[in-house]
Scaffold this active site. Structure first.
Site, PDB file in Angstrom:
ATOM      1  N   SER A 155      64.654  19.252 -34.388  1.00 40.42           N
ATOM      2  CA  SER A 155      63.530  18.871 -33.536  1.00 40.42           C
ATOM      3  C   SER A 155      62.287  18.971 -34.396  1.00 40.42           C
ATOM      4  O   SER A 155      62.286  19.635 -35.439  1.00 40.42           O
ATOM      5  CB  SER A 155      63.419  19.844 -32.359  1.00 40.42           C
ATOM      6  N   TYR A 168      63.527  28.612 -28.778  1.00 37.54           N
ATOM      7  CA  TYR A 168      63.857  27.261 -29.228  1.00 37.54           C
ATOM      8  C   TYR A 168      63.316  27.020 -30.642  1.00 37.54           C
ATOM      9  O   TYR A 168      64.020  26.519 -31.524  1.00 37.54           O
ATOM     10  CB  TYR A 168      63.266  26.250 -28.248  1.00 37.54           C
TER      11      TYR A 168
END
Length: 273
Positions: A155, A168
């Site tokens: 990401s 995350y």
């Protein structure tokens, strides 16, 4: 704890007879989180290029349906239950795998002081420990065959941070590092390892975040995209899953044989700032 889902990949009835042709013909790919979102787009893209795709997902019915569509195999597995991912289970799951795509992920949003430690551990387990275990299991055969592709869907949060996403961001940063180590160790064996690092992608995971972001920031859900998610992007739209899949497919190809240890952003210019 015994993971009832962690059985070996199961092929559809027509898998072995369905003819395939393309640049990945003869290759076997395993895609985690493959039943929906980015994973499903990746599975379709690799299958279109001739690969036999193992769709790995906690959603047993979804994985089986997509595997049937593609003439691939389904592996129903809860990757959060890393204790059940024993050497024997993993050896069977990755048997014959030439292309490993680590894509499965979850998200929780909270300030650090309010972040549930159990949620933090779950995200690290699913998005860093499970990829490590799969890579560890897949490498010996890749080394033996002098060919392998490890592709980690990270990401923009693998290279940038955002508030309220401590777990995350930590997991994605860790996966970027693991990918680079894999590249350094695998280079002499013809094994490449790279990351694909998209911004916000049009997936169920992102759609769920709209409500969570609205709550934590105290704004209407309709304003989350413009005021939170896309403020840093030069291109003001979500990434489409098929766009991510096209880059994954290229990294899996022979054309990318000299590309390793890299992280390819697809974030609309977010990380250019």
């Amino acid at each position: 704890m015994t993971n009832a889902l962690a059985h070996a990949p199961r092929a559809s009835a027509e898998t072995e007879t369905r003819a395939r042709s393309g640049p990945l013909t003869g290759k076997r790919a395993l895609v985690t989180g493959g039943a929906s979102g980015i994973g499903a787009a990746v599975a379709r893209s690799l299958a279109e290029r001739g690969a036999h795709v193992v769709v790995a997902d906690i959603d047993e019915a979804g994985a089986a349906a997509l595997a049937d569509e593609l003439g691939g195999s389904a592996w129903a597995v809860d990757l959060l239950d890393t204790a059940a991912l024993t050497d024997d289970v993993l050896a069977e799951a990755v048997a014959g795998v030439d292309i490993l795509v680590n894509n499965a992920g979850i998200q929780r949003i909270n300030p650090i002081q309010d972040f549930d430690p159990a949620d933090f551990r779950n995200i690290i387990s699913l998005m860093l420990e499970a990829p490590f275990l799969l890579i560890r299991a897949a490498l010996p055969r890749m080394y033996e065959n002098k060919f392998g592709r490890v592709i980690n869907v990270t990401s923009v949060h693998g290279i940038r941070a955002s508030p309220f996403k401590s777990a995350y961001v930590s997991a994605k940063h860790g996966l970027e590092g693991l990918s680079k180590v894999t590249a350094l160790e695998g280079g002499e064996y013809g094994v490449t390892s790279n990351c694909v690092s998209p911004g916000y992608v049009r997936t169920p995971l992102v759609e769920k975040q709209l409500a969570e972001q609205a709550a934590v920031h105290g704004i209407p859900e309709a304003e989350v995209l413009s005021r939170i998610m896309l403020t840093e992007s030069a291109i003001k739209r979500l990434v489409e899953p098929e766009e991510v899949a096209s880059l994954v497919a290229w990294l899996a190809s022979a054309d990318a044989a000299m590309v390793t240890g890299s992280s390819y952003t697809m974030d609309g210019g977010w990380s250019a700032r």
